[in-house]
Design a protein around this motif. Structure first.
Motif, PDB file in Angstrom:
ATOM      1  N   HIS A  74       0.854  -0.813  -0.034  1.00  0.00           N
ATOM      2  CA  HIS A  74      -0.097  -0.072  -0.385  1.00  0.00           C
ATOM      3  C   HIS A  74       1.126   1.310   0.153  1.00  0.00           C
ATOM      4  N   HIS A  76       2.437   5.323   0.655  1.00  0.00           N
ATOM      5  CA  HIS A  76       1.861   6.603   1.706  1.00  0.00           C
ATOM      6  C   HIS A  76       2.754   7.330   1.187  1.00  0.00           C
ATOM      7  N   HIS A 118       4.505   0.108   0.422  1.00  0.00           N
ATOM      8  CA  HIS A 118       5.672  -0.778   1.121  1.00  0.00           C
ATOM      9  C   HIS A 118       4.382  -2.111   2.514  1.00  0.00           C
TER      10      HIS A 118
HETATM   11 MN    MN Z   1       2.399   1.687   5.691  1.00  0.00          MN
END
Ligand code: MN
Length: 318
Positions: A74, A76, A118
């Motif tokens: 996912h 960031h 990550h």
């Molecule tokens: Mn994360």
């Protein structure tokens, strides 16, 4: 860790310190797959502690032979993630090609900057035990679009004091200041009390601070502290004095930092300033742009939830 919370609205966090009384923030509890998560930041009562903008306590899961942590790839933006474990292990992989095992005493520090992806999972062949915290640090406006980076620190220094041991995760206590890529004045420490009657840690008066007990057996003045609860201390304190119940060895996190002084907008795994940035980051993730690919993770990546454009509710998460 990903923000798996079942909330789809953005959270506005104005980085202003509050009064120097103690504010008690109780956890929101959710079962996320095979692990229990307690959300302590951001909450309606408290959005930020210094630059710390997100705190989940997960576990404890005893030796299970299962895979309690399995957070698919996912993205960031605009933040740093801190993974700090009290027990067990978690394997980090990211789109820079980093692979690092988080274990108790080691620090995984990921700087998302303009974008990174990550995964974090219980490694193959592990006992299946895990207990720890996932923290996010909001990057200041001037640095939030920097290149992504990942740092693994195998050890953090500690100081033995009357009543216990203080491990400095980030920042400085006394003259102990371990290496760590940070972008605004910050403190993160683990306090491991090992005997009554008290453990005392000096504080920077300019910082706002919070204490997060992990175990029962601590007190702040006359206040008995509950585990997995955030006690916000405000600014202007020279020290924190934690009472220790005889016979117990309770641990706590100590978080602090200079008040961020910026208003950040959080949605899903993004820390931004505007809705447009969040929408663009979401679209880039869904289209396979910007964030790169996490190699080695055995499975599919996480889809972004739908972004629902609407005014920020006054009470989005409580
Ligand atoms: Mn994360």
């Amino acid at each position: 860790m990903s923000n798996l919370w079942p909330a789809d609205s953005a959270v506005l966090c104005d980085g202003q310190p509050s009064a120097d009384t103690v504010e008690v923030v109780s956890p929101l509890v959710a079962d996320v797959g095979s692990i229990t998560v307690r959300r302590l930041l951001p909450r309606r009562a408290r959005r930020l502690v210094g630059p710390w903008c997100f705190l989940d306590v997960f576990g404890p899961v005893k030796q299970s032979g299962r895979k309690p942590m399995d957070v698919r790839p996912h993205p960031h933006i605009g933040l740093q993630t801190v993974t700090w474990l009290f027990a067990g292990d978690a394997l980090h992989r990211d789109s820079l090609g980093s692979e690092a095992l988080a274990v108790p005493g080691a620090l995984n520090l990921m700087t998302a900057g303009r974008g990174i992806a990550h995964s974090e999972e219980t490694p193959a062949g592990a006992t299946g035990a895990v207990h720890g915290v996932q923290l996010w640090i909001a990057l200041p406006d001037a640095q939030r679009s920097i290149a992504p980076a990942f740092d693994h620190y195998a050890e953090r220094p500690h100081v033995d004091v009357p009543g216990g041991r203080v491990t400095v995760i980030l920042g400085r206590i006394w003259e102990v200041s371990p290496p760590g890529r940070t972008f605004s004045p910050i403190l993160g420490a683990e306090i491991a009390a090992d005997r009554a009657p008290r453990v005392v840690v000096p504080l920077d008066r300019a910082f706002e601070h919070a204490v997060v007990p992990i175990d029962a057996g601590l007190a702040l003045d006359d206040l008995r502290l509950a585990p997995d609860t955030l006690y916000y201390l405000g600014t202007g304190r020279d020290e924190v004095c934690l009472g220790v119940e005889p016979g117990r060895r309770p641990r706590a996190l100590l978080l602090g930092g200079a008040p961020l002084g910026e208003t950040v907008l959080m949605w899903w795994n993004f820390v931004a300033r505007t809705t447009e940035e969040i929408v663009a980051a979401r679209e880039d993730w869904q289209a396979g742009r910007r964030f790169g690919e996490v190699r080695g993770y055995p499975g599919a990546r996480l889809d972004a939830p739908a972004y629902v454009a609407r005014p920020v509710p006054a009470n989005p998460m409580s």
